[in-house]
Scaffold this motif. Structure first.
Motif, PDB file in Angstrom:
ATOM      1  N   GLY A 294       0.724  -1.251   0.185  1.00 45.24           N
ATOM      2  CA  GLY A 294      -0.041   0.052   0.063  1.00 45.24           C
ATOM      3  C   GLY A 294       0.857   1.111  -0.065  1.00 45.24           C
ATOM      4  N   LEU A 295       1.823   1.298   0.905  1.00 46.78           N
ATOM      5  CA  LEU A 295       2.743   2.326   1.097  1.00 46.78           C
ATOM      6  C   LEU A 295       3.574   2.686  -0.202  1.00 46.78           C
ATOM      7  N   ALA A 296       4.063   1.529  -0.993  1.00 48.28           N
ATOM      8  CA  ALA A 296       4.548   1.943  -2.422  1.00 48.28           C
ATOM      9  C   ALA A 296       3.812   2.456  -3.523  1.00 48.28           C
ATOM     10  N   THR A 297       2.463   1.943  -3.398  1.00 46.13           N
ATOM     11  CA  THR A 297       1.532   2.388  -4.176  1.00 46.13           C
ATOM     12  C   THR A 297       1.384   3.803  -4.062  1.00 46.13           C
ATOM     13  N   LEU A 298       1.087   4.135  -2.859  1.00 43.08           N
ATOM     14  CA  LEU A 298       0.585   5.610  -2.506  1.00 43.08           C
ATOM     15  C   LEU A 298       1.715   6.423  -2.858  1.00 43.08           C
ATOM     16  N   SER A 299       2.903   5.935  -2.547  1.00 38.64           N
ATOM     17  CA  SER A 299       4.114   6.927  -2.940  1.00 38.64           C
ATOM     18  C   SER A 299       4.094   6.967  -4.496  1.00 38.64           C
TER      19      SER A 299
END
Ligand SMILES: *Cc1c(COP(=O)(O)O)cnc(C)c1O
Length: 416
Positions: A294-299
Motif C-alpha cells: 500500500g505504501l509503495a502504491t501511494l508513494s
C-alpha cells in the motif's frame, strides 16, 4: 472450489464460457496458463492503479517479507501508511486498518451503531458494500423498500434493520427520514456507485444526504473502496467537497495485497476499541507486507501528473470505444469518471440509478465479452461491472484494446 473460483464474480456464468486460469501478469497485461496475453481492463477489480507487478511495489513487498511476515504488533510501515492515507483525507484524524473492504464496511457500520445508539442502516439499490450480512439486501422498486435479504443465510430479522432507497432520488430520502429519522444510525453510499454499472450521482444528491443525516443525528458513510485514491487522491470527498463522517477504503490502499481501512474524526474513532466500547480486531490487520504494498502504491501515486495521465488514458479509451459503437451503430454510451469506465448498453445518456438500467444489455455484452476475450482483451465477465485504466496502460495498449473491442462488436453483430 465452488464454481471453480474463490469469489463469484470471477466465474463466467453471466457471459458463458470457461474462464482462463491465470499464470502471471505484468503492467497492463495478464497471461493465462497457455501463454495467451490479454490487455487487462479489470485490474484485479480495482486495486491495481499502477498496473500489475509494478517494480516499486514488488521491491517493497520483497523487502518487507525479508523483515518478517507478521509481528502481531504495530509496525513502522503501518504508521507510515496511516500518515499517507490521512494526508489524503485531511478532515479525518484516525484510521484503523483491516484486511478487506468488506471488513472495513462491517466495522464502519458497527461504529455508526455504537456511536449513535441506533440500529437502522440505509443503503441504496445498486450499491455494493461487500458481503456484510446486513448489507446483502436489495430493495426492488418503490420508495424506501424495507430490506429483504438478497442472499440465503441472512435472517430476515437482520435484513429488516436495513432500509433500501433508490439512488438519484431526493424525495425518497426525505420521506424516509421524515418517518424514521430518529432510528437511523447511518446512511451508507458509494459516492460514485461502481458495482452496478457506473451510476454517476449528482453532487446535489450527495449534499442532500449530508444535510438529512446531519439534521437527524445520523452518520454519513462514504464507501470509497473503489473511488478512494482513484478518482482523486482524496476520492469523492475531494471531488465533491463533501465531508462524510466515516470513509471506508480497500482495493488501492493495499496495492494488490489484502488491506481495508476506515477513517473518521477523533471524536468518532474514540468509540473504537481499545479507546471505546465498539469492538473490532484482526490478527493480521496492519500486516507489514500488505502495508508495504500500500505504501509503495501511494508513494507512486503522489508523483506529479499521475492523475492527469490516468485521465488522459481513460479519455482516449473512452473515445475509442465510443467511435467503435458509432461505427457499428450500437445504441450505447460510455459512462466515465477519471479512470473508471462503464459500457452502458442502452439508448440515451448513462443511467444514474439501478432502476433506470436496462438489464437486457447483458445479452449483447456476453457476446462482446466472448469475442473481445478471443481478440486479447480482458473485460469483466459481467455487463454491470466497470473497467479500470491503470498507469501501465500506454497508448499502444489503449489502441490494442480499442481494436479488439471493435472486432468484438463486428463479430457480435454478425451473429444475429
Ligand atoms: C469491493 C468493494 C467492497 C468489498 O471489498 P472486498 O475487499 O471485496 O471485501 C466494498 N465496497 C465497495 C464499494 C467495493 O467496491
Amino acid at each position: 472450489m465452488p464454481g471453480g473460483v474463490s469469489s463469484p464474480v470471477r466465474a463466467f456464468l453471466a457471459v458463458g464460457g470457461e474462464p482462463p486460469i491465470i499464470a502471471r501478469a505484468q503492467g497492463a497485461e495478464i497471461f493465462d496458463t497457455h501463454g495467451r496475453g490479454y490487455v487487462d481492463l479489470v485490474g484485479s477489480w480495482g486495486p491495481l492503479i499502477l498496473g500489475h507487478a509494478h517494480p516499486a511495489v514488488i521491491e517493497a513487498v520483497v523487502k518487507a517479507a525479508r523483515d518478517g511476515l507478521s509481528f502481531g504488533a504495530t509496525c513502522e510501515r503501518e504508521v507510515l501508511l496511516a500518515e499517507a492515507v490521512l494526508s489524503r483525507f485531511p478532515w479525518a484524524d484516525k484510521v484503523r486498518f483491516v484486511s478487506t473492504g468488506t471488513e472495513a464496511v462491517m466495522s464502519a457500520v458497527r461504529l455508526a451503531r455504537g456511536a449513535t445508539g441506533r440500529a437502522r442502516i440505509v443503503k441504496f439499490d445498486g450499491c455494493y458494500h461487500g458481503h456484510v450480512d446486513g448489507l446483502l439486501v436489495s430493495g426492488g422498486s418503490g420508495l424506501a423498500t424495507l430490506g429483504t435479504p438478497a442472499s440465503a443465510g441472512v435472517p430476515r430479522e437482520y435484513a429488516e434493520l436495513t432500509e433500501v432507497l433508490p439512488l438519484d432520488d431526493e424525495p425518497a430520502a426525505e420521506q424516509l427520514f421524515a418517518h424514521k429519522g430518529k432510528e437511523i444510525a447511518a446512511v451508507i453510499i458509494e459516492p460514485l456507485p461502481a458495482n452496478s454499472g457506473l451510476l454517476v450521482q449528482r453532487t446535489s444528491f450527495l449534499k442532500k444526504l449530508r444535510e438529512l443525516t446531519r439534521a437527524h443525528g445520523a452518520l454519513l458513510i462514504f464507501d470509497e473502496v473503489i473511488s478512494g485514491l482513484r478518482v482523486a487522491p482524496g476520492g469523492m470527498c475531494e471531488r465533491t467537497g463533501i465531508t462524510p463522517d466515516i470513509v471506508t477504503l480497500g482495493k488501492i490502499v493495499g496495492g494488490g495485497m489484502p488491506v481495508g481501512a476506515y477513517l473518521a474524526k477523533d471524536e468518532l474513532m474514540s468509540h473504537v476499541a481499545p479507546l471505546g466500547p465498539v469492538y473490532q480486531a484482526g490478527t493480521l490487520s496492519g500486516n507489514p507486507v500488505a502495508m508495504a504494498a500500500g505504501l509503495a502504491t501511494l508513494s507512486e501515486l503522489s508523483k506529479p501528473g499521475v492523475y492527469e495521465r490516468l485521465e488522459a488514458s481513460a479519455a482516449m479509451l473512452s473515445r475509442g470505444f465510443e467511435r467503435a459503437l458509432e461505427r457499428y451503430d450500437v445504441q450505447a454510451s460510455i459512462a466515465r469518471v477519471g479512470s473508471i469506465l462503464w459500457l452502458s448498453l442502452q439508448p440515451g445518456a448513462p443511467p444514474r440509478s439501478w432502476g433506470a438500467v436496462d438489464q437486457k444489455g447483458a445479452k449483447l455484452y456476453a457476446k462482446i465479452h466472448r469475442h473481445a476475450l478471443a481478440s486479447g482483451l480482458w473485460m469483466a465477465p459481467s455487463a454491470f461491472e466497470v473497467a479500470f485504466v491503470s498507469l501501465a496502460h500506454a497508448d499502444a495498449h489503449i489502441q490494442a484494446a480499442t481494436l479488439a473491442f471493435e472486432r468484438a462488436l463486428a463479430l457480435a453483430r454478425d451473429e444475429h
